[in-house]
Design an enzyme around this catalytic site. Structure first.
Site, PDB file in Angstrom:
ATOM      1  N   ASN A 106       0.813  -1.233   0.000  1.00 38.98           N
ATOM      2  CA  ASN A 106       0.000   0.000   0.000  1.00 38.98           C
ATOM      3  C   ASN A 106       0.840   1.275   0.000  1.00 38.98           C
ATOM      4  O   ASN A 106       0.444   2.270  -0.596  1.00 38.98           O
ATOM      5  CB  ASN A 106      -1.006  -0.013   1.155  1.00 38.98           C
ATOM      6  N   GLU A 116       3.944  -4.621  12.474  1.00 37.97           N
ATOM      7  CA  GLU A 116       3.096  -3.464  12.171  1.00 37.97           C
ATOM      8  C   GLU A 116       1.925  -3.996  11.358  1.00 37.97           C
ATOM      9  O   GLU A 116       2.055  -4.241  10.156  1.00 37.97           O
ATOM     10  CB  GLU A 116       3.873  -2.427  11.343  1.00 37.97           C
ATOM     11  N   CYS A 128      -3.189   1.580   6.586  1.00 39.41           N
ATOM     12  CA  CYS A 128      -3.421   0.956   7.894  1.00 39.41           C
ATOM     13  C   CYS A 128      -4.022   1.963   8.865  1.00 39.41           C
ATOM     14  O   CYS A 128      -4.752   1.599   9.771  1.00 39.41           O
ATOM     15  CB  CYS A 128      -2.114   0.408   8.442  1.00 39.41           C
TER      16      CYS A 128
HETATM   17  P1  NAD Z   1       0.165  -9.440   3.684  1.00 40.34           P
HETATM   18  O1  NAD Z   1       0.244  -9.840   5.093  1.00 40.34           O
HETATM   19  O2  NAD Z   1      -0.650 -10.254   2.771  1.00 40.34           O
HETATM   20  O3  NAD Z   1       1.630  -9.384   3.021  1.00 40.34           O
HETATM   21  C1  NAD Z   1       2.655  -8.572   3.519  1.00 40.34           C
HETATM   22  C2  NAD Z   1       4.009  -9.152   3.116  1.00 40.34           C
HETATM   23  O4  NAD Z   1       4.185 -10.407   3.759  1.00 40.34           O
HETATM   24  C3  NAD Z   1       4.158  -9.414   1.640  1.00 40.34           C
HETATM   25  O5  NAD Z   1       5.453  -9.064   1.238  1.00 40.34           O
HETATM   26  C4  NAD Z   1       3.943 -10.918   1.528  1.00 40.34           C
HETATM   27  O6  NAD Z   1       4.564 -11.503   0.411  1.00 40.34           O
HETATM   28  C5  NAD Z   1       4.579 -11.387   2.813  1.00 40.34           C
HETATM   29  N1  NAD Z   1       4.127 -12.690   3.312  1.00 40.34           N
HETATM   30  C6  NAD Z   1       2.939 -13.301   3.100  1.00 40.34           C
HETATM   31  N2  NAD Z   1       2.891 -14.483   3.750  1.00 40.34           N
HETATM   32  C7  NAD Z   1       4.071 -14.615   4.401  1.00 40.34           C
HETATM   33  C8  NAD Z   1       4.626 -15.596   5.265  1.00 40.34           C
HETATM   34  N3  NAD Z   1       3.942 -16.701   5.604  1.00 40.34           N
HETATM   35  N4  NAD Z   1       5.857 -15.412   5.756  1.00 40.34           N
HETATM   36  C9  NAD Z   1       6.555 -14.286   5.466  1.00 40.34           C
HETATM   37  N5  NAD Z   1       6.094 -13.319   4.645  1.00 40.34           N
HETATM   38  C10 NAD Z   1       4.860 -13.468   4.124  1.00 40.34           C
HETATM   39  O7  NAD Z   1      -0.329  -7.931   3.699  1.00 40.34           O
HETATM   40  P2  NAD Z   1      -0.649  -6.973   2.462  1.00 40.34           P
HETATM   41  O8  NAD Z   1      -1.935  -7.357   1.833  1.00 40.34           O
HETATM   42  O9  NAD Z   1       0.547  -6.861   1.584  1.00 40.34           O
HETATM   43  O10 NAD Z   1      -0.810  -5.570   3.222  1.00 40.34           O
HETATM   44  C11 NAD Z   1      -2.006  -5.124   3.779  1.00 40.34           C
HETATM   45  C12 NAD Z   1      -1.963  -5.206   5.298  1.00 40.34           C
HETATM   46  O11 NAD Z   1      -0.845  -4.495   5.804  1.00 40.34           O
HETATM   47  C13 NAD Z   1      -3.184  -4.550   5.939  1.00 40.34           C
HETATM   48  O12 NAD Z   1      -3.682  -5.364   6.956  1.00 40.34           O
HETATM   49  C14 NAD Z   1      -2.622  -3.253   6.513  1.00 40.34           C
HETATM   50  O13 NAD Z   1      -3.339  -2.743   7.595  1.00 40.34           O
HETATM   51  C15 NAD Z   1      -1.244  -3.680   6.902  1.00 40.34           C
HETATM   52  N6  NAD Z   1      -0.372  -2.520   7.031  1.00 40.34           N
HETATM   53  C16 NAD Z   1       0.008  -2.138   8.290  1.00 40.34           C
HETATM   54  C17 NAD Z   1       0.807  -1.010   8.449  1.00 40.34           C
HETATM   55  C18 NAD Z   1       1.232  -0.534   9.819  1.00 40.34           C
HETATM   56  O14 NAD Z   1       2.109   0.307   9.890  1.00 40.34           O
HETATM   57  N7  NAD Z   1       0.652  -1.027  10.901  1.00 40.34           N
HETATM   58  C19 NAD Z   1       1.219  -0.287   7.324  1.00 40.34           C
HETATM   59  C20 NAD Z   1       0.798  -0.718   6.078  1.00 40.34           C
HETATM   60  C21 NAD Z   1       0.009  -1.836   5.937  1.00 40.34           C
END
Ligand code: NAD
Length: 518
Positions: free
Chosen positions: A136, A232, A266
């Protein structure tokens, strides 16, 4: 060779086909990272900061082309890519290049009793940090974590989201161009399975930003090796609109807080809790302003909302919205996709049963706000806290004292009063959540300390104060009596302390005179 396709979500155009990193390459990548870290970690923080300043220069030289790439790959408006991703990144390097070396200096701990000794904290690098990122804010999020990790003396192995790999590779390109040492930052390309494989390389820390389910998987995999993690995760951030709020201001705040980056933030306003006395007027104003938002492809540079970045996220919107429809929720605005499903019209949904629906309780991560009302401050607080998430909350009010009081009752990592969302991009303030929004902090001093080990060094104050400590062997009668009397010296009232003092001194003198430590 397996490949990953980076596509423009607004047009479906293939931007580039990229070779994926094979998990078999990870052992070599991590070995190289450890070797690069040893030399980098030996530099003084000031020298590392100077190298990072060069990276800032390479970004500034290419702001427009990088913003173009982010906008193409993620779908967000060009303005947002420039103002909300690149500007905070440049600010972050500036802030940490100056503050980082100061924060990483040794810190003295004043000793309360044992004045003949001194204690200090010494910060040293963790080693190799794995940074795993979402799509995002594909530049800002990993860039900030990488910059802080490097400044603290670590090497980084970085996995961008499989949805935005080109932006990830751009960060690598900029680092290489800025002359950072080879292998200090290495970008690996792949999906979640590659992220999972990275953990088995036993990085010294995992800095993860993403969804709650993935965060749980990462934490459980990391537990096997006791790797520390910072998580996060998601949010369901509430905005409280108090009855005294300026409603024009409040509705504009909700508009930007809920729909910038198409709500794929987020820290987005996902729930609005508005006082019942002003709910109708506030809702009408927000509806009117929603009608003025321009949604369209970002390439034309005349939009406020771009395409939805990630196909899979649309299924979450569909699920939440169709359940809301079935339960008779009121759609004040939006609720439908464009015919080609590229855009979801900015949506505002409300109604009496809204608080039991997923659209109100679960993260949608899209241009959707669920609105409800409250009668009293206590109800607003209770409703805000009634969530498994705890990332950010905002309060709109003219009464700053009451706003401050409410802020202190909210179970979240950040509260903004008369502002929304944006502190996630500030360098000097901590960012992170509580409850299922994760733990650990980024940005600020707290965030920098996530990337270091703390070593406590305890030594004599003077060169010649080498005597054996009073609690060492042998345990004797006068030693026992002296230490027993110590407790009396901790009593609340001075009179009790004074009463104990003569006997304490009597025992102490005997203890010192007669008994030699062995
Ligand atoms: P996601 O959890 O699907 O993926 C995030 C990353 O993790 C990707 O690079 C993905 O390839 C990797 N990943 C997936 N499965 C994994 C595993 N088993 N082991 C290690 N890595 C793995 O999230 P997304 O759809 O990319 O992002 C959206 C989410 O991120 C939302 O829930 C949003 O709220 C959150 N977010 C949080 C913050 C914050 O600062 N708190 C900031 C931005 C986004």
């Amino acid at each position: 060779m397996a490949t990953l396709q980076s596509k423009n979500p607004a047009t479906g155009e293939l931007l580039r086909e990229i070779e994926m990193t094979s998990p078999d390459e990870l052992p070599r990548i991590f070995t190289q990272a450890h070797a690069a870290q040893r030399a980098w970690g030996a530099l003084r923080p000031r020298e590392r900061a100077a190298r990072l300043i060069r990276l800032r220069e390479t970004i500034i030289n290419r702001v427009d082309t990088i913003a173009d790439l982010i906008s193409q790959e993620n779908g967000k408006p060009h303005f947002e890519a420039m103002a909300n991703e690149l500007l905070p990144s440049v600010d972050l390097i500036t802030y940490f290049a100056k503050q980082g070396p100061l924060l990483l200096q040794d810190r003295r701990i004043p000793m309360s009793l044992l004045k003949h000794r001194t204690s200090s904290l010494n910060y040293w690098p963790l080693g190799v940090v794995a940074v795993i990122s979402p799509w995002n804010y594909p530049f800002l999020l990993p860039f900030g974590e990488i910059a802080m990790a490097l400044l603290a003396g670590n090497a980084v192995v970085f996995k961008p989201s499989e949805v935005t790999p080109l932006t990830g590779l751009k960060i690598q390109e900029l680092a290489d161009e800025a002359g950072l040492p080879p292998h200090l930052l290495q970008t690996v390309i792949g999906d979640g399975s590659l992220g999972a494989a990275m953990i088995h390389q036993k990085p010294n820390k995992i800095f993860f930003t993403g969804s709650v389910p993935t965060g749980k998987k990462i934490m459980s995999a990391a537990a096997e090796y006791l790797i520390p993690v910072t998580l996060e995760l998601g949010g369901k951030d509430a905005m409280i609109v108090m009855p005294d709020a300026d409603l024009d201001f409040a509705s504009s705040a909700a508009l930007w807080g809920g729909y910038s980056n198409s709500g794929q933030v987020c820290a987005s306003v996902e729930r609005i809790l508005v006082h019942e006395s002003v709910a109708d007027l506030f809702t009408a104003l927000l509806k009117e302003k929603l009608g003025q938002l321009r949604q369209g492809p970002s390439s034309l540079r005349n939009n406020d909302l771009g395409a939805i970045a990630f196909e899979k996220q649309k299924t979450v919107y569909e699920r939440h919205l169709s359940a809301a429809r079935e339960k008779g929720a009121t759609f004040v605005a939006g609720g439908d996709f464009s015919p080609d499903r590229t855009f979801l019209k900015p949506t505002l949904v409300t109604g009496p049963g809204i608080e039991s629906l997923d659209v109100y309780t679960e993260e949608t991560f899209g241009p959707i706000i669920a609105l409800t009302t409250f009668k009293s401050v206590h109800e607003a607080i209770e409703k805000t806290n009634h969530s498994r998430y705890g990332l950010l909350a905002s309060i709109i009010t003219r009464d700053l004292a009451q706003g401050d009081w409410i802020a202190r009752q909210l179970e979240v990592g950040t509260v903004t009063i008369n502002e929304v969302t944006y502190t996630a991009g500030l360098s000097e303030t901590p960012w992170g959540g509580v409850k299922e929004s994760g733990f650990g902090r980024k940005h600020s001093a707290e965030g920098l300390y996530e990337f270091v080990n703390v070593r406590h060094i305890h030594k004599p104050r003077f060169r010649f104060t080498v005597f054996k400590s009073l609690w060492w062997f042998p345990y004797t009668e006068y030693q026992y009596a002296t230490f027993r009397k110590f407790f009396e010296l901790y009593r609340v009232h001075w009179i009790d302390k004074l009463r104990a003092l003569p006997l304490f001194l009597w025992n102490f003198v005997r203890f010192i005179k007669r008994e030699k430590r062995i």
